[in-house]
Design a protein around this motif. Structure first.
Motif, mmCIF file in Angstrom:
data_model
loop_
_atom_site.group_PDB
_atom_site.id
_atom_site.type_symbol
_atom_site.label_atom_id
_atom_site.label_comp_id
_atom_site.label_asym_id
_atom_site.label_seq_id
_atom_site.Cartn_x
_atom_site.Cartn_y
_atom_site.Cartn_z
ATOM 1 N N MET A 1 1.010 -0.906 -0.101
ATOM 2 C CA MET A 1 0.195 0.205 0.198
ATOM 3 C C MET A 1 1.134 1.152 -0.335
ATOM 4 O O MET A 1 2.239 1.208 0.977
ATOM 5 C CB MET A 1 -1.048 -0.253 0.758
ATOM 6 N N ASN A 2 0.585 2.259 -0.318
ATOM 7 C CA ASN A 2 1.257 3.479 -0.723
ATOM 8 C C ASN A 2 0.334 4.303 0.540
ATOM 9 O O ASN A 2 -0.475 4.798 0.985
ATOM 10 C CB ASN A 2 1.044 4.350 -2.465
ATOM 11 N N LEU A 3 0.927 4.411 2.015
ATOM 12 C CA LEU A 3 0.683 4.973 3.198
ATOM 13 C C LEU A 3 0.918 6.542 2.768
ATOM 14 O O LEU A 3 0.273 6.610 3.769
ATOM 15 C CB LEU A 3 1.817 4.527 4.028
ATOM 16 N N ILE A 4 1.802 7.418 1.715
ATOM 17 C CA ILE A 4 2.412 8.600 1.797
ATOM 18 C C ILE A 4 0.505 9.232 1.013
ATOM 19 O O ILE A 4 0.116 10.347 1.600
ATOM 20 C CB ILE A 4 3.165 8.798 1.175
ATOM 21 N N ASN A 5 -0.018 8.290 0.829
ATOM 22 C CA ASN A 5 -1.412 8.444 -0.691
ATOM 23 C C ASN A 5 -2.192 8.815 0.679
ATOM 24 O O ASN A 5 -3.143 9.400 0.511
ATOM 25 C CB ASN A 5 -1.208 7.605 -1.646
ATOM 26 N N LYS A 6 -2.239 7.583 1.064
ATOM 27 C CA LYS A 6 -3.235 7.541 2.303
ATOM 28 C C LYS A 6 -3.608 8.704 2.675
ATOM 29 O O LYS A 6 -4.517 8.994 3.378
ATOM 30 C CB LYS A 6 -3.504 6.726 3.324
ATOM 31 N N TYR A 7 -2.220 8.886 3.570
ATOM 32 C CA TYR A 7 -2.880 9.680 4.433
ATOM 33 C C TYR A 7 -1.865 11.573 3.897
ATOM 34 O O TYR A 7 -1.599 12.474 5.063
ATOM 35 C CB TYR A 7 -1.615 9.327 6.040
ATOM 36 N N GLN A 8 -1.838 12.118 3.138
ATOM 37 C CA GLN A 8 -1.577 13.075 2.832
ATOM 38 C C GLN A 8 -2.145 13.955 3.221
ATOM 39 O O GLN A 8 -2.065 15.358 3.154
ATOM 40 C CB GLN A 8 -1.502 12.710 0.730
ATOM 41 N N LYS A 9 -3.150 14.075 3.105
ATOM 42 C CA LYS A 9 -4.680 14.708 3.356
ATOM 43 C C LYS A 9 -4.728 15.039 4.782
ATOM 44 O O LYS A 9 -5.678 16.143 5.293
ATOM 45 C CB LYS A 9 -5.529 14.656 2.511
ATOM 46 N N ARG A 10 -3.906 14.144 5.514
ATOM 47 C CA ARG A 10 -4.299 14.046 7.002
ATOM 48 C C ARG A 10 -2.369 14.966 7.658
ATOM 49 O O ARG A 10 -3.011 14.068 8.746
ATOM 50 C CB ARG A 10 -4.506 13.225 6.845
ATOM 51 N N LEU A 11 -2.415 15.135 6.926
ATOM 52 C CA LEU A 11 -0.447 15.553 7.699
ATOM 53 C C LEU A 11 -0.737 17.037 8.752
ATOM 54 O O LEU A 11 -1.472 17.667 8.160
ATOM 55 C CB LEU A 11 0.516 15.955 7.316
ATOM 56 N N GLY A 12 -0.226 17.380 9.421
ATOM 57 C CA GLY A 12 0.149 18.522 9.929
ATOM 58 C C GLY A 12 1.067 19.595 9.733
ATOM 59 O O GLY A 12 1.436 19.660 8.343
ATOM 60 N N ASN A 13 1.419 20.070 11.191
ATOM 61 C CA ASN A 13 2.586 20.462 10.121
ATOM 62 C C ASN A 13 3.717 20.841 11.595
ATOM 63 O O ASN A 13 3.681 20.020 12.123
ATOM 64 C CB ASN A 13 2.389 22.804 11.208
ATOM 65 N N LEU A 14 5.205 21.047 10.674
ATOM 66 C CA LEU A 14 6.412 20.289 11.194
ATOM 67 C C LEU A 14 7.033 21.815 11.399
ATOM 68 O O LEU A 14 7.341 22.439 10.046
ATOM 69 C CB LEU A 14 7.115 19.209 10.167
ATOM 70 N N ILE A 15 7.363 21.378 12.595
ATOM 71 C CA ILE A 15 8.724 22.761 13.124
ATOM 72 C C ILE A 15 9.643 22.360 13.520
ATOM 73 O O ILE A 15 9.433 21.453 14.265
ATOM 74 C CB ILE A 15 7.409 22.880 14.236
ATOM 75 N N PHE A 16 10.404 22.395 13.155
ATOM 76 C CA PHE A 16 12.076 21.869 13.405
ATOM 77 C C PHE A 16 12.285 22.632 14.193
ATOM 78 O O PHE A 16 13.416 24.055 13.813
ATOM 79 C CB PHE A 16 13.227 21.919 12.096
ATOM 80 N N TYR A 17 12.697 22.501 15.383
ATOM 81 C CA TYR A 17 13.724 24.280 16.600
ATOM 82 C C TYR A 17 15.024 24.125 16.269
ATOM 83 O O TYR A 17 15.421 25.789 15.937
ATOM 84 C CB TYR A 17 13.076 22.630 17.656
ATOM 85 N N GLN A 18 15.677 23.527 16.310
ATOM 86 C CA GLN A 18 17.027 23.559 15.574
ATOM 87 C C GLN A 18 17.500 25.150 14.735
ATOM 88 O O GLN A 18 18.414 25.749 14.060
ATOM 89 C CB GLN A 18 18.187 22.439 15.972
ATOM 90 N N SER A 24 4.107 23.756 6.505
ATOM 91 C CA SER A 24 2.874 23.218 6.523
ATOM 92 C C SER A 24 2.493 21.978 5.654
ATOM 93 O O SER A 24 3.896 21.307 4.767
ATOM 94 C CB SER A 24 1.972 24.207 5.456
ATOM 95 N N ALA A 25 1.305 21.607 5.278
ATOM 96 C CA ALA A 25 1.512 19.736 5.313
ATOM 97 C C ALA A 25 2.161 19.755 3.514
ATOM 98 O O ALA A 25 2.425 19.559 2.799
ATOM 99 C CB ALA A 25 0.386 19.298 5.456
ATOM 100 N N ILE A 26 1.434 21.400 2.987
ATOM 101 C CA ILE A 26 1.682 21.648 1.133
ATOM 102 C C ILE A 26 2.570 21.363 1.734
ATOM 103 O O ILE A 26 3.729 20.979 0.770
ATOM 104 C CB ILE A 26 0.446 22.140 0.509
#
Length: 465
Positions: A1-18, A24-26
């Motif tokens: 299965m393509n896990l990325i395709n399944k969840y690509q519309k459910r991603l949140g935001n990613l913040i890299f502290y250092q 954003s998801a997009i």
């Protein structure tokens, strides 16, 4: 299965502290798809195996998702491991490509492929011997995410802090992938940067962190820098997994974090990380208490019906059923995974974990469970942490107790010895005691038994091994 395709519309935001980066998801999807195109030009596609020797940063996460987008299998490596440790894993996993922190791409046998359904090969800590590669499929990851979403209130994960290493399951699957695929914001931090630990209070408050998971050793570092109690209205839950903790740590966490719900979680790499825990946390500490297992069956296997504890066997739809190349199938029996952990179930079916099978001390045929000694030692407020183990030297097994005092004040260990002689049978009396400032730990925050043995031999016999 393509896990990325399944969840690509459910991603949140990613913040890299250092790195002071936010995706954003997009934005993240655009970036990892561009990287996937570059990797495909190197010959990486479905079934390729790629090792990532990277710290917790955007490069790790972008490469992980780019590779999954292509259907490749990822082998996360500890960038701080020795060359020897890295070589053992590389010789076993046989990656086509290695991506490291310096941007170097060391191409291996690009034509050799692995199972196209494999998403990850995670390596066990090697605490019981040579590390074993655990192949986790995209389907097993998907089932695990669904299970975690069922048993953990994802609203609590709104702003998740992930500082655990992404090269093992606890950090990667449970603390990053799970909340991120649940449309939550995830703050990625490299905890080896100690400036973060000193700024922990402010970070939690300023970023309105609602959840983080840790291991006991890292919690103790955090507690050194937190005010007591930390006034936080946003923090909803704290998890602790990968190693056991004692009542002293429980009380410190509850006090310093203003009685935020604190969960003891049980996770195993072969069960794709977290597999058991309580949905409603207990208000007081209970030794070894975990709670119910999640979408899995459990049984306690006792070779002797009189034994107080037995080995924990677990069976689940999402479990891994072999190591790569099918080496050492002894960890599975009739579909059950033999965890190597000791424990018991109470009348309500709640799981209690009491140690490891290889922790049992065999004295002339009598089995000694270290937890029985540890519990008595920790009744002394002068002792903060304790670890009991059996060490064999010249054919003689001795019970050695390693202790960490609660403070630098001098205390009379004779009082402790005398009390144990009143509460424990003679055969369980410790033979020797060693006081330490801290326990040696492996990369996952677990006590390194091999290093403790080295400490003992060096101190008592002036030996290095």
């Amino acid at each position: 299965m393509n896990l990325i395709n399944k969840y690509q519309k459910r991603l949140g935001n990613l913040i890299f502290y250092q790195e002071n980066l936010k995706y954003s998801a997009i934005e993240f999807q655009t970036a990892f798809e561009k990287l996937a195109f570059e990797l495909s030009n190197l010959g990486i596609d479905s079934g390729s195996v790629v090792a990532l020797k990277l710290i917790n940063n955007s490069k790790f996460c972008l490469n992980l998702f780019a590779l999954w987008h292509l259907g490749a299998c990822v082998v996360p490596l500890n960038p701080k491991a020795s060359e020897h440790e890295i070589k053992i894993i590389l010789d076993d996993a046989l990656p086509n490509l290695i991506i490291d922190e310096f941007g170097n791409h060391f191409l291996k046998n690009i034509s050799k492929k692995f199972d196209s359904e494999c998403a990850l090969i995670l390596y066990t800590s090697g605490s019981t011997g040579r590390p074993k590669g655990v192949p986790i499929t995209f389907n097993q990851l998907d089932k695990k995410i669904i299970t975690l979403q069922k048993y953990i209130n994802t609203e609590d994960l709104k702003n998740t802090l992930c500082f655990l290493p992404l090269n093992f399951g606890h950090g990667l699957i449970s603390n990053f992938i799970f909340p991120y695929f649940s449309s939550k914001n995830v703050f990625i931090v490299d905890f080896s940067d100690l400036t973060f630990a000193t700024n922990f209070n402010n970070f939690i408050i300023e970023n309105e962190i609602t959840f983080f998971s840790s291991v006991p050793s890292t919690l103790r570092i955090i507690l050194k820098f937190t005010k007591s109690p930390l006034q936080i209205s946003n923090l909803k839950r704290i998890h602790c997994a990968s190693a056991s903790f004692n009542e002293s740590l429980w009380n410190e966490v509850k006090k310093n974090f203003n009685h935020i719900p604190f969960y003891n979680i049980y996770g195993i790499t072969e069960l794709v990380s977290w597999v058991a825990g309580e949905t409603v946390p207990k208000s007081q500490y209970i030794e070894g208490y975990i709670g119910k297992t999640w979408d899995s069956n459990i049984k306690i296997h006792r070779k002797n019906n009189k034994a107080p504890f037995g080995e924990i066997f677990i069976k689940a739809d999402y479990q891994v059923n072999s190591y790569i190349r099918n080496i050492d199938q002894s960890s599975w029996e009739d579909g059950w995974f033999k965890t190597g952990d000791l424990g018991f179930l109470d009348i309500d079916g709640n799981l209690f974990v009491t140690g490891r099978i290889d922790d049992i001390i065999n004295l002339g045929g009598t089995k000694i469970y270290p937890i029985e000694i540890n519990q008595e030692v920790l009744k002394f407020k002068e002792i903060s942490q304790v670890h009991t183990m059996g060490i064999e030297q010249h054919g003689i097994v001795k019970i050695i107790v390693f202790i960490i005092p609660s403070s630098q004040d001098i205390f009379d260990i004779t009082l402790l010895k005398n009390q144990l002689q009143k509460t424990l049978p003679v055969i369980k009396w410790p033979h020797e005691w060693i006081k330490l400032d801290e326990f040696p730990l492996n990369e996952r925050g677990k006590i390194s038994k091999a290093k403790l043995k080295e400490i003992y031999l060096k101190e008592k016999f002036n030996l290095s091994n």
